[in-house]
Design a protein around this motif. Sequence first.
Motif, short mmCIF file in Angstrom:
data_model
loop_
_atom_site.label_atom_id
_atom_site.label_comp_id
_atom_site.label_asym_id
_atom_site.label_seq_id
_atom_site.Cartn_x
_atom_site.Cartn_y
_atom_site.Cartn_z
N LEU A 12 -13.91 5.86 4.23
CA LEU A 12 -14.99 5.49 5.47
C LEU A 12 -16.10 4.32 4.85
O LEU A 12 -16.46 3.27 5.38
N GLU A 13 -16.54 4.58 3.42
CA GLU A 13 -17.35 3.45 2.78
C GLU A 13 -16.69 2.26 2.63
O GLU A 13 -17.20 1.22 2.99
N GLN A 14 -15.46 2.27 2.38
CA GLN A 14 -14.61 0.87 2.22
C GLN A 14 -14.40 0.24 3.49
O GLN A 14 -14.49 -0.77 3.66
N ARG A 15 -14.41 1.10 4.63
CA ARG A 15 -14.06 0.57 5.96
C ARG A 15 -15.54 -0.02 6.31
O ARG A 15 -15.62 -1.06 7.06
N GLN A 16 -16.34 0.54 6.19
CA GLN A 16 -17.82 0.03 6.29
C GLN A 16 -18.15 -1.26 5.67
O GLN A 16 -18.95 -2.23 6.29
N ALA A 17 -17.71 -1.24 4.25
CA ALA A 17 -18.00 -2.42 3.84
C ALA A 17 -17.16 -3.47 4.19
O ALA A 17 -17.56 -4.75 4.44
N ALA A 18 -16.04 -3.40 4.60
CA ALA A 18 -15.20 -4.37 5.20
C ALA A 18 -15.77 -4.97 6.54
O ALA A 18 -15.92 -6.04 6.93
N ARG A 19 -16.27 -3.98 7.42
CA ARG A 19 -17.05 -4.38 8.70
C ARG A 19 -18.34 -5.12 8.10
O ARG A 19 -18.58 -5.89 9.15
N GLY A 20 -19.14 -4.74 7.29
CA GLY A 20 -20.27 -5.48 7.01
C GLY A 20 -19.83 -6.89 6.36
O GLY A 20 -20.80 -7.81 6.77
N ARG A 21 -18.69 -7.28 5.82
CA ARG A 21 -18.44 -8.69 5.60
C ARG A 21 -17.78 -9.34 6.31
O ARG A 21 -16.96 -10.24 6.61
N LYS A 22 -17.51 -8.34 7.86
CA LYS A 22 -16.72 -8.98 9.19
C LYS A 22 -15.25 -9.10 8.94
O LYS A 22 -14.60 -9.81 9.46
N GLY A 34 -7.47 -1.71 9.49
CA GLY A 34 -6.18 -1.16 8.67
C GLY A 34 -6.62 0.10 8.07
O GLY A 34 -5.74 0.90 8.13
N ILE A 35 -7.65 0.27 7.54
CA ILE A 35 -8.06 1.61 6.93
C ILE A 35 -8.31 2.66 8.09
O ILE A 35 -7.65 3.87 7.92
N ARG A 36 -8.82 2.38 9.33
CA ARG A 36 -8.61 3.31 10.45
C ARG A 36 -7.28 3.82 10.72
O ARG A 36 -7.10 5.15 11.02
N ASP A 37 -6.32 2.90 10.68
CA ASP A 37 -5.07 3.26 11.12
C ASP A 37 -4.29 4.02 10.27
O ASP A 37 -3.54 4.68 10.29
N GLN A 38 -4.55 3.76 8.85
CA GLN A 38 -4.23 4.51 7.86
C GLN A 38 -4.53 5.83 7.90
O GLN A 38 -3.80 6.80 7.38
#
Length: 465
Positions: free
Chosen positions: A423-433, A440-444
């Motif tokens: 979830l931290e990786q997902r938040q970081a991806a969302r932060g950089r748009k 993809g992380i959510r789907d995995q």
Amino acid sequence: MSLHLYDTSVRTVREFVPVEPGRASIYLCGATVQAPPHIGHIRSGVNFDVLRRWMVRSGYEVTFCRNVTDIDDKIIRVAADEGVPWFVIAERNQRAFTWAYEVLGCLPPTVEPRATGHVPEMIELMERLIAAGHAYASSGDVYFDVMSYADRYGSLSNQRLENMRAAGDTDTDSCKRDPRDFALWKGEKPGEPTWPTPWGRGRPGWHLECSAMATKYLGPTFDIHGGGVDLIFPHHENELTQSQAAGDGFARYWMHNGMLKIGAEKMSKSLGNSLLIPEVTKKVRPVELRYYLAAPHYRSSIDYSEEALAEAASAYQRIEGFVTRAAEVIHDVDAHAPLPQAFADALDDDLGTPQALAVVHEVVREGNVALAQGNKEQVARLLAETQNMLDVLGLDPRSEQWRSSGGDTGLRSTVDALVSVALEQRQAARGRKDFAAADGIRDQLAGAGILVEDTPQGPRWELSR
């Protein structure tokens, strides 16, 4: 409104007035342990557990006696078929029943007597009946003389004596004065367990067992006798008859839960349509099965289906979802908050769990609105109401029973740590748009059985069901 209960003996709902103010005594016909329990057996346990919890919440000090019938014809037949002693069958299946009661959140009884531990009390009861002219010994057996109590026999089941068939509880009626007389004691037979009595060795009849145990632990007159509707006749009729003929007041209220059916047939071991508890709890969680069994009115029948079970699980999950989300916002819940009056009125009206759960769902809907609006004061009140109602029903997802039954707590902590990294990786991806990476992380995670929900307090996860 005070507590009102449907009393089978008068066939109407009447106010509950205990023998002793502030105290309530309940005797529930428990397991006959010739086989492991199916969900039809445990329905009775859940229904009377809700009654007990509501009485405690209403201020009563409750003594709850749930017996174990550990010797009878069926147990002896199963033991003979397996080539093992009768007590092996009884012990094995009693453990299965105990596990089933516990896994579905039933509080342990105040006392859980076994029939074989109360032969002296049975002998004493037979001696009283013989002395009063209501029982007789014959060829090693002891029978209740139905004609000696003809004016009262049949009152519980609302039957006339002339319309009753033979008791059918012995191989032959040749030793009886009347075929409708029922066995209190069965004389010794080869290969069967026996105990000594003044009339010879033998073993107890089913009906005698419960009368002796109920009065030993609850007194000659007690408040409530419960069980399934299939026990009204002959079992409960015979219990009441022999106890009152001996001079005991016995139960003042008779409560009976409806049957659980598959199609048009009662769920039973003999029909081969049983659904054993371990099998059903592979399909739904134990708390969801408890919801399924507690949601209908206790006197109604349940026609089992996979669809109805799944619907009950979904209904419980909606309640659980609110409690879980609200608890992330409100950390201290007032355990003494008053219950909604409509909820209390529903349970006071013959334990109306369908109406009570309707109140729970309405409060949950209000709670979800309050959560969406960020109204913490409202959320706190509605969460307290919800959890207190669920506690009465034995369904609070935050109780120790259900928090500890969800699996290995150490494994949960490990999974939580791993999901948190994702979830931290997902938040970081969302932060950089980089929304494609975030999705993809959510789907995995979803593919691994982990559902992620974005909330105002941040992302939260739960295992898919």
